[in-house]
Design a protein around this motif. Structure first.
Motif, PDB file in Angstrom:
ATOM      1  N   LEU A 174      -4.211  12.876  25.231  1.00  0.00           N
ATOM      2  CA  LEU A 174      -4.619  12.982  26.640  1.00  0.00           C
ATOM      3  C   LEU A 174      -5.219  14.355  26.936  1.00  0.00           C
ATOM      4  CD1 LEU A 174      -1.676  11.154  28.450  1.00  0.00           C
ATOM      5  CD2 LEU A 174      -4.037  10.371  28.192  1.00  0.00           C
ATOM      6  N   SER A 175      -4.667  15.408  26.317  1.00  0.00           N
ATOM      7  CA  SER A 175      -5.236  16.750  26.504  1.00  0.00           C
ATOM      8  C   SER A 175      -6.671  16.805  26.004  1.00  0.00           C
ATOM      9  CB  SER A 175      -4.426  17.791  25.736  1.00  0.00           C
ATOM     10  OG  SER A 175      -3.258  18.083  26.406  1.00  0.00           O
ATOM     11  N   VAL A 176      -6.886  16.241  24.804  1.00  0.00           N
ATOM     12  CA  VAL A 176      -8.247  16.216  24.262  1.00  0.00           C
ATOM     13  C   VAL A 176      -9.132  15.408  25.203  1.00  0.00           C
ATOM     14  CG1 VAL A 176      -9.680  15.605  22.283  1.00  0.00           C
ATOM     15  CG2 VAL A 176      -7.352  16.381  21.912  1.00  0.00           C
ATOM     16  N   ALA A 177      -8.595  14.271  25.686  1.00  0.00           N
ATOM     17  CA  ALA A 177      -9.372  13.403  26.578  1.00  0.00           C
ATOM     18  C   ALA A 177      -9.786  14.159  27.829  1.00  0.00           C
ATOM     19  CB  ALA A 177      -8.566  12.164  26.940  1.00  0.00           C
ATOM     20  N   LYS A 178      -8.859  14.940  28.385  1.00  0.00           N
ATOM     21  CA  LYS A 178      -9.176  15.693  29.602  1.00  0.00           C
ATOM     22  C   LYS A 178     -10.336  16.664  29.344  1.00  0.00           C
ATOM     23  CE  LYS A 178      -7.654  19.573  31.917  1.00  0.00           C
ATOM     24  NZ  LYS A 178      -6.728  20.674  31.826  1.00  0.00           N
TER      25      LYS A 178
ATOM     26  N   VAL B 294     -12.608  16.540  26.986  1.00  0.00           N
ATOM     27  CA  VAL B 294     -13.846  15.941  26.507  1.00  0.00           C
ATOM     28  C   VAL B 294     -14.460  15.005  27.549  1.00  0.00           C
ATOM     29  CG1 VAL B 294     -14.821  14.440  24.731  1.00  0.00           C
ATOM     30  CG2 VAL B 294     -13.084  16.116  24.118  1.00  0.00           C
TER      31      VAL B 294
END
Lengths: 191, 199
Positions: free
Chosen positions: A126-130, A132
């Motif tokens: 989710l951190s990466v998703a935020k 990117v």
């Protein structure tokens, strides 16, 4: 003796940086300040390169810093210094686990660990998703500007493909390769 | 020969990983779990859990674990050297010839595409892992609690006063993993059901 110093500094980082490659960054910053080997600006470049090349980020950082300081031997020694503490600690833990595999205590602990570990992986995703998929940098945020739409569409398309039968058999690297080409052709970063 | 195969397999994993240890997960599932069958999905979550609380980089720790399990101490060392080998070659070349690598527009655009793809791959991997790690309701509760706490830690900036710093330390992956282990012992130790866990 620069080589010994390199091994020592990276051994220390490998020993005390607990968690992923990002955990090594504060240690590298200290290393730059105390040895004068590189500035914070150099470090920023190194992080950028480590993130944009294949391989685990922490290892990339060690190789880059090592090369910057003492050429190819430096790259090899810094990397070996970084991974040696992990190898020793993990070999000890693995030996311990192999011996106590049948223990009810260890078995029960792992039943609790597994869902937690799965959750931490999901949270990291989710951190990466935020970073990117969302664009929070604009002056005012509306629904239309909140998402980086091309990246979101691509992620959704890859996710769907990974879930449908014949396509899900494809190797993940195929999806990565196609995504790189799409990103380059449609200028995803706007560069 | 087995050791050479192990070195090459992990070098392949290393070269296909973009980003941190988590980006390695989809590749590990394909190469190590599905193709070579050197570990199961449940074991991968174990290794990631241990990697959160032990020194070093998770990607390296996981390689050492799998190598050790499959081919002993030497296997652990060979697998680890395999996973770092591509980085050594690629980074050395870039550091020597392309210091502005990360600023090249083509690289930045392509990488943004790769990152979007990695998000989807991790999501898909988590679903696969969940199938083997979230089989009963206590597991689902642990999963949801840890996910909520980890998201708070990731997304909510704590104030830089003493209780903010304390919270920041307490809600760390290592602490969450250890607490979940303790909860596991409390929940499952008395029941003492054999065989449900490890393979």
């Amino acid at each position: 003796m620069i080589y010994l110093r390199l091994i020592y500094e990276f051994f220390k980082t490998g020993l005390f940086a607990v968690g992923g490659g990002l955990a090594t960054i504060p240690f590298l910053r200290d290393m730059g300040a105390s040895t004068g080997w590189f500035t914070d600006a150099d470090l920023t470049t190194m992080i950028a390169v480590s993130e944009s090349t294949p391989g685990p980020m922490g290892v990339n950082m060690a190789t880059y810093v090592g090369f910057h300081i003492a050429g190819i031997p430096g790259a090899v020694l810094a990397t070996l210094g970084l991974i040696t503490p992990s190898i020793i600690v993990i070999l000890i833990i693995a030996g311990f686990l192999a011996r106590f595999r049948q223990s009810r205590l260890v078995d029960a602990a792992f039943k609790g660990l597994r869902p937690a570990s799965t959750a931490l992986i999901a949270a990291a995703g989710l951190s990466v998703a935020k970073n990117v998929l969302l664009d929070l940098g604009g002056a005012e945020t509306t629904l239309a500007t909140l998402f980086r739409w091309p990246a979101l569409l691509l992620a959704a398309a890859v996710f769907v493909c990974m879930r449908i039968k014949p396509l899900s058999k494809l190797h993940p690297i195929v999806f990565i390769g196609v995504s790189a080409v799409l990103g380059a052709v449609f200028r995803f970063a706007g560069a | 020969m087995e050791l050479l195969k192990m070195f090459l397999t992990f070098a392949k994993v290393g070269v296909m990983t973009f980003g941190g240890g988590y980006a390695m997960l989809p590749i590990l599932q394909r190469e190590i779990v599905e193709k070579q069958k050197w570990a199961t999905d449940a074991e991968l979550t174990d290794y990631f859990a241990i990697g959160q609380c032990t020194p070093g980089i998770i990607a390296v720790n996981t390689a050492t674990f799998i190598g050790r399990k499959h081919k002993g101490v030497l296997g652990g060392i060979v697998a680890t050297l395999g996973v770092v080998f591509p980085s050594l070659v690629i980074i050395t070349l870039i550091a020597a010839f392309l210091t502005n690598f990360a600023d090249i527009p083509l690289v930045r655009n392509a990488l943004t595409g790769v990152n979007a793809c990695v998000v989807a791959l991790i999501a898909s991997s988590v679903i696969k892992l969940g199938k083997s790690t979230l089989k009963n309701s206590p597991s689902v509760v642990i999963f949801l609690c840890v996910l909520a706490l980890a998201c708070v830690a990731n997304f909510v900036p704590f104030p830089a006063v003493w209780w903010g710093k304390l919270l920041d330390t307490v809600i760390s992956p290592a602490v969450l993993i250890v607490c979940a282990g303790v909860v596991g012992v409390i929940l499952w130790m008395p029941a003492g059901k054999k065989g449900g866990g490890r393979e």
